[in-house]
Design an enzyme around this catalytic site. Structure first.
Site, PDB file in Angstrom:
ATOM      1  N   ARG A  51       0.814  -1.220   0.000  1.00  0.00           N
ATOM      2  CA  ARG A  51       0.000   0.000   0.000  1.00  0.00           C
ATOM      3  C   ARG A  51       0.845   1.266   0.000  1.00  0.00           C
ATOM      4  NH1 ARG A  51      -3.110  -1.339   5.322  1.00  0.00           N
ATOM      5  NH2 ARG A  51      -0.916  -1.715   5.730  1.00  0.00           N
ATOM      6  N   LYS A 148       3.804 -19.049   5.737  1.00  0.00           N
ATOM      7  CA  LYS A 148       3.215 -19.500   6.978  1.00  0.00           C
ATOM      8  C   LYS A 148       2.830 -18.287   7.825  1.00  0.00           C
ATOM      9  CE  LYS A 148       5.511 -20.698  10.631  1.00  0.00           C
ATOM     10  NZ  LYS A 148       6.431 -20.287  11.710  1.00  0.00           N
ATOM     11  N   ASP A 177       7.359 -23.842   3.665  1.00  0.00           N
ATOM     12  CA  ASP A 177       7.903 -24.141   4.983  1.00  0.00           C
ATOM     13  C   ASP A 177       9.401 -24.001   4.781  1.00  0.00           C
ATOM     14  OD1 ASP A 177       9.255 -25.490   7.097  1.00  0.00           O
ATOM     15  OD2 ASP A 177       7.334 -26.339   7.683  1.00  0.00           O
ATOM     16  N   HIS A 178       9.983 -22.913   5.276  1.00  0.00           N
ATOM     17  CA  HIS A 178      11.363 -22.641   4.872  1.00  0.00           C
ATOM     18  C   HIS A 178      12.340 -23.721   5.337  1.00  0.00           C
ATOM     19  CE1 HIS A 178      11.920 -20.829   8.880  1.00  0.00           C
ATOM     20  NE2 HIS A 178      13.215 -20.915   8.655  1.00  0.00           N
ATOM     21  N   LYS A 182      16.103 -25.731   3.509  1.00  0.00           N
ATOM     22  CA  LYS A 182      17.447 -25.775   4.090  1.00  0.00           C
ATOM     23  C   LYS A 182      18.219 -26.941   3.484  1.00  0.00           C
ATOM     24  CE  LYS A 182      16.158 -23.789   8.553  1.00  0.00           C
ATOM     25  NZ  LYS A 182      17.013 -22.676   8.914  1.00  0.00           N
ATOM     26  N   GLU A 216      16.515 -22.613  20.002  1.00  0.00           N
ATOM     27  CA  GLU A 216      16.906 -21.256  19.612  1.00  0.00           C
ATOM     28  C   GLU A 216      17.351 -20.478  20.847  1.00  0.00           C
ATOM     29  OE1 GLU A 216      14.367 -19.524  16.236  1.00  0.00           O
ATOM     30  OE2 GLU A 216      12.905 -20.471  17.545  1.00  0.00           O
ATOM     31  N   ASP A 235       3.711 -22.431  15.972  1.00  0.00           N
ATOM     32  CA  ASP A 235       4.775 -21.726  15.253  1.00  0.00           C
ATOM     33  C   ASP A 235       5.850 -22.683  14.726  1.00  0.00           C
ATOM     34  OD1 ASP A 235       6.129 -19.239  14.470  1.00  0.00           O
ATOM     35  OD2 ASP A 235       7.603 -19.739  16.014  1.00  0.00           O
ATOM     36  N   HIS A 240       7.501 -26.912  11.014  1.00  0.00           N
ATOM     37  CA  HIS A 240       8.907 -27.264  10.826  1.00  0.00           C
ATOM     38  C   HIS A 240       9.261 -28.639  11.421  1.00  0.00           C
ATOM     39  CE1 HIS A 240       9.061 -23.224   9.507  1.00  0.00           C
ATOM     40  NE2 HIS A 240       9.317 -22.639  10.653  1.00  0.00           N
TER      41      HIS A 240
HETATM   42  P1  NDP Z   1       5.243  -7.106   7.723  1.00  0.00           P
HETATM   43  O1  NDP Z   1       4.152  -6.641   8.630  1.00  0.00           O
HETATM   44  O2  NDP Z   1       6.625  -6.670   7.991  1.00  0.00           O
HETATM   45  O3  NDP Z   1       4.902  -6.674   6.231  1.00  0.00           O
HETATM   46  C1  NDP Z   1       3.613  -6.776   5.701  1.00  0.00           C
HETATM   47  C2  NDP Z   1       3.648  -6.315   4.263  1.00  0.00           C
HETATM   48  O4  NDP Z   1       2.335  -6.381   3.736  1.00  0.00           O
HETATM   49  C3  NDP Z   1       4.113  -4.890   4.083  1.00  0.00           C
HETATM   50  O5  NDP Z   1       4.830  -4.780   2.877  1.00  0.00           O
HETATM   51  C4  NDP Z   1       2.801  -4.115   3.997  1.00  0.00           C
HETATM   52  O6  NDP Z   1       3.062  -2.929   3.314  1.00  0.00           O
HETATM   53  C5  NDP Z   1       1.977  -5.102   3.193  1.00  0.00           C
HETATM   54  N1  NDP Z   1       0.545  -4.943   3.358  1.00  0.00           N
HETATM   55  C6  NDP Z   1      -0.158  -4.855   4.520  1.00  0.00           C
HETATM   56  N2  NDP Z   1      -1.469  -4.718   4.260  1.00  0.00           N
HETATM   57  C7  NDP Z   1      -1.606  -4.717   2.908  1.00  0.00           C
HETATM   58  C8  NDP Z   1      -2.704  -4.597   2.031  1.00  0.00           C
HETATM   59  N3  NDP Z   1      -3.955  -4.436   2.481  1.00  0.00           N
HETATM   60  N4  NDP Z   1      -2.468  -4.659   0.712  1.00  0.00           N
HETATM   61  C9  NDP Z   1      -1.213  -4.798   0.218  1.00  0.00           C
HETATM   62  N5  NDP Z   1      -0.135  -4.919   1.017  1.00  0.00           N
HETATM   63  C10 NDP Z   1      -0.324  -4.873   2.334  1.00  0.00           C
HETATM   64  O7  NDP Z   1       5.112  -8.692   7.678  1.00  0.00           O
HETATM   65  P2  NDP Z   1       6.256  -9.771   7.338  1.00  0.00           P
HETATM   66  O8  NDP Z   1       6.997  -9.319   6.141  1.00  0.00           O
HETATM   67  O9  NDP Z   1       7.002 -10.062   8.577  1.00  0.00           O
HETATM   68  O10 NDP Z   1       5.391 -11.061   7.038  1.00  0.00           O
HETATM   69  C11 NDP Z   1       4.717 -11.267   5.825  1.00  0.00           C
HETATM   70  C12 NDP Z   1       4.162 -12.674   5.821  1.00  0.00           C
HETATM   71  O11 NDP Z   1       5.224 -13.597   5.935  1.00  0.00           O
HETATM   72  C13 NDP Z   1       3.215 -12.978   6.986  1.00  0.00           C
HETATM   73  O12 NDP Z   1       2.250 -13.906   6.548  1.00  0.00           O
HETATM   74  C14 NDP Z   1       4.127 -13.641   7.996  1.00  0.00           C
HETATM   75  O13 NDP Z   1       3.412 -14.490   8.854  1.00  0.00           O
HETATM   76  C15 NDP Z   1       5.029 -14.426   7.071  1.00  0.00           C
HETATM   77  N6  NDP Z   1       6.336 -14.773   7.657  1.00  0.00           N
HETATM   78  C16 NDP Z   1       7.211 -13.790   8.008  1.00  0.00           C
HETATM   79  C17 NDP Z   1       8.445 -14.134   8.537  1.00  0.00           C
HETATM   80  C18 NDP Z   1       9.443 -13.089   8.889  1.00  0.00           C
HETATM   81  O14 NDP Z   1      10.568 -13.481   9.248  1.00  0.00           O
HETATM   82  N7  NDP Z   1       9.125 -11.818   8.794  1.00  0.00           N
HETATM   83  C19 NDP Z   1       8.831 -15.546   8.745  1.00  0.00           C
HETATM   84  C20 NDP Z   1       7.842 -16.495   8.293  1.00  0.00           C
HETATM   85  C21 NDP Z   1       6.648 -16.096   7.778  1.00  0.00           C
HETATM   86  P3  NDP Z   1       2.086  -1.651   3.410  1.00  0.00           P
HETATM   87  O15 NDP Z   1       1.843  -1.404   4.842  1.00  0.00           O
HETATM   88  O16 NDP Z   1       2.857  -0.592   2.692  1.00  0.00           O
HETATM   89  O17 NDP Z   1       0.854  -2.036   2.673  1.00  0.00           O
HETATM   90  C1  BG6 Z   2       9.959 -19.287  11.883  1.00  0.00           C
HETATM   91  C2  BG6 Z   2       9.299 -19.099  13.227  1.00  0.00           C
HETATM   92  O1  BG6 Z   2       9.094 -19.978  11.013  1.00  0.00           O
HETATM   93  O2  BG6 Z   2      11.139 -20.058  12.069  1.00  0.00           O
HETATM   94  C3  BG6 Z   2      10.249 -18.404  14.187  1.00  0.00           C
HETATM   95  O3  BG6 Z   2       8.138 -18.298  13.057  1.00  0.00           O
HETATM   96  C4  BG6 Z   2      11.553 -19.166  14.287  1.00  0.00           C
HETATM   97  O4  BG6 Z   2       9.661 -18.276  15.474  1.00  0.00           O
HETATM   98  C5  BG6 Z   2      12.106 -19.436  12.904  1.00  0.00           C
HETATM   99  O5  BG6 Z   2      12.460 -18.370  15.039  1.00  0.00           O
HETATM  100  C6  BG6 Z   2      13.313 -20.362  12.986  1.00  0.00           C
HETATM  101  O6  BG6 Z   2      13.889 -20.450  11.712  1.00  0.00           O
HETATM  102  P1  BG6 Z   2      15.446 -20.719  11.538  1.00  0.00           P
HETATM  103  O7  BG6 Z   2      15.636 -20.808  10.066  1.00  0.00           O
HETATM  104  O8  BG6 Z   2      16.138 -19.533  12.174  1.00  0.00           O
HETATM  105  O9  BG6 Z   2      15.736 -21.975  12.264  1.00  0.00           O
END
Ligand code: NDP
Ligand code: BG6
Length: 482
Positions: A51, A148, A177-178, A182, A216, A235, A240
């Site tokens: 957005r 996820k 599932d990352h 690995k 961890e 989680d 995993h």
């Molecule tokens: P963030 O909250 O950091 O980012 C969310 C993103 O979605 C932003 O780019 C935001 O940008 C965008 N967004 C939010 N609402 C909307 C909308 N209505 N339309 C379009 N874009 C939108 O989340 P993460 O990056 O941490 O996580 C993203 C996904 O990945 C989630 O499902 C999370 O569970 C999953 N995930 C994340 C991990 C991580 O390490 N971060 C690990 C494993 C899974 P803007 O506000 O500009 O719209």
């Molecule tokens: C994510 C979990 O999927 O995996 C986190 O949401 C966790 O809580 C992470 O820390 C662990 O991943 P890695 O690759 O660091 O072992």
């Protein structure tokens, strides 16, 4: 040794949530590294969508910063980052709005792979799928990647599957599932099915028990709000650890192809026993030198969410009945260590007379310091009779394979698999549902009984009750060591 880079077809990759944490830390730096490895075709394009009001020039600045922070050494090489950034575009889009979609559709070139990475909250998956369909972007060139958590229980996972299936065929859906990306996790399959040595012994006749540990040192940090609603069971265990268990326990697939592998994993999940409440230990970390307590971090002084779980799991099938799998995972533990340990049975007769208990133990170290150790029994050197000792046959992948041993992050590999159209390392819808079907009654049981997790010290090995879980079976956990 030189790692082999298999070129992929050209592609247009759209990252919904292209400004989010996952895109910044993992997806974009991963793509950059694939670009440096020469795996991105010269005309491949990456489009960020979210957005935030940005244009392509400011998105390139944003991504440049992210890649410099998380992209590794190659960011320092002349011109590489600039050349990568030229591939990037940005389109402001609200998943629930109408603006931006035509512009996005116009960027998608005919005849290329169109990959749409849903790196946004799962509540937006259905909206994105529907909008993509409205704008003609769900044809056979298209595939979607979903992050996820895939649901928080069976009902919500089914609903997500239904939302996506309304517009995409299962063959177009890549559930991440990352852990499956690995290197060492894939090695579990190579070790089992690429060697004559292990497979004949890989069953309850020879294996006493198996331990799966993902420990961890980090706490929940800034993810308190998400984590407090999730806990270690949702989680880590449902996805995993479940995947690790499947790869260790499954029957050999007839081929290394997506459905053959996923069929076998599904059979394992369906063969899991219900878990008795006294076979589960839940824990929650206290404050310590490492940081505040779990409850302080999630901002709820009465939180009953677990940051640690240990459990004994049975697999009721011909191969594994009678061999328990002990799983444990937790945050703020003594060391970061993910490891699978296969403890073989004791000899049924020793020709050396009375000796201590000697067993072969195969440890597969997933991270860090990836490698394998096989404990073998030999004669203790020197005079004094035939006394036996256990010594490790030790292999560190970094030492054995050199600097090319493991350069690729899980996300890089998985994204390239999406482009190639290879679903082997992605979860199928029925697999995810089966995993929730097993998990739900466990979580429901805690809620019904009002179970409270045991408090454990930050920097420890977790609650003492976890030690007792194995001690009751006259077994011990492997030490968690970094
Ligand atoms: P963030 O909250 O950091 O980012 C969310 C993103 O979605 C932003 O780019 C935001 O940008 C965008 N967004 C939010 N609402 C909307 C909308 N209505 N339309 C379009 N874009 C939108 O989340 P993460 O990056 O941490 O996580 C993203 C996904 O990945 C989630 O499902 C999370 O569970 C999953 N995930 C994340 C991990 C991580 O390490 N971060 C690990 C494993 C899974 P803007 O506000 O500009 O719209
Ligand atoms: C994510 C979990 O999927 O995996 C986190 O949401 C966790 O809580 C992470 O820390 C662990 O991943 P890695 O690759 O660091 O072992």
């Amino acid at each position: 040794m030189v790692s082999r880079v298999i070129p992929v077809k050209t592609f247009d990759l759209v990252i919904f949530g292209g400004t989010g944490d996952l895109a910044r830390r993992k997806i974009l730096p991963g793509l950059f590294r694939r670009f440096c490895a020469g795996q991105m075709p010269p005309d491949a394009a990456v489009v960020g969508a979210a957005r935030s009001d940005m244009d392509s020039a400011s998105y390139r600045d944003f991504v440049g910063e992210a890649v410099r922070e998380f992209g590794g050494e190659e960011t320092k090489a002349d011109g590489k980052l600039a050349a990568f950034l030229e591939r990037l575009h940005y389109v402001p889009i609200d998943a629930r709005g109408e603006a931006g979609w035509r512009e996005l559709a116009a960027l998608m070139r005919a005849g290329t792979v169109h990959a749409f990475y849903f790196s946004v909250a799962p509540s937006l998956f259905g909206d994105l799928a529907e909008r993509l369909n409205q704008h003609g972007l769900t044809d056979e060139d298209s595939r979607i990647v979903v992050e996820k958590p895939f649901g928080r229980d069976l009902a919500s996972a089914k609903e997500l599957n239904r939302d996506l299936a309304a517009f995409f065929d299962e063959s177009q859906i890549y559930r991440i599932d990352h852990y499956l990306g690995k290197e060492t996790v894939q090695n579990l399959m190579a070790v089992r099915f690429g060697n004559m040595l292990f497979e004949p012994l890989w069953n309850s006749q020879y294996v006493d028990h198996i331990q799966i540990t993902v420990a961890e040192t980090v706490g929940v940090g800034g993810r308190g709000e998400y984590y407090d609603k999730s806990g270690a069971m949702r989680d880590m265990v449902q996805n995993h650890l479940m995947q690790l268990l499947c790869l260790i326990a499954m029957e050999p697939p007839s081929q290394f192809n997506p459905d053959a592998v996923r069929d076998e994993k599904l059979k394992v999940i369906r063969a899991l026993d219900d878990v008795e409440p006294h076979h589960i230990v839940r824990g929650q970390y206290d404050a310590g030198d490492e940081g505040p307590s779990f409850r302080e971090e999630v901002g709820d002084a009465r939180s009953r969410t677990e940051s640690y779980i240990a459990m004994k799991v049975g697999v009721s099938n011909w191969r594994w009945a009678g061999t328990p799998f002990y799983l444990r995972t937790g945050k703020r533990l003594k060391a970061r260590c993910s490891e699978i340990v296969v403890v073989f049975k004791a000899l049924n007769h020793s020709i050396f007379g009375e000796q201590e208990d000697h067993r072969n133990v195969l440890s597969i170290r997933l991270q860090p310091d990836e490698g394998m150790t096989l404990g073998v029994t030999i004669k203790e050197p020197g005079p004094g009779g035939m006394r036996l000792i256990d010594v490790p046959l030790d292999m560190s992948f970094a030492e054995a394979l050199g600097e090319n041993g493991d350069q690729t992050d899980a996300y890089e590999r998985l994204i390239m698999d999406v482009i190639r159209g290879n679903q082997t390392l992605f979860m199928r819808g029925d697999e995810v549902e089966a995993a929730w079907a097993w998990t739900d009654p466990i979580i429901d049981g805690w809620d019904t009984r009002g179970d409270v997790p045991k408090i454990y010290d930050s920097g420890s090995e977790g609650p003492v009750d976890a030690v007792q879980l194995l001690a009751r079976d006259t077994r011990v956990w492997r030490k968690v060591a970094s």
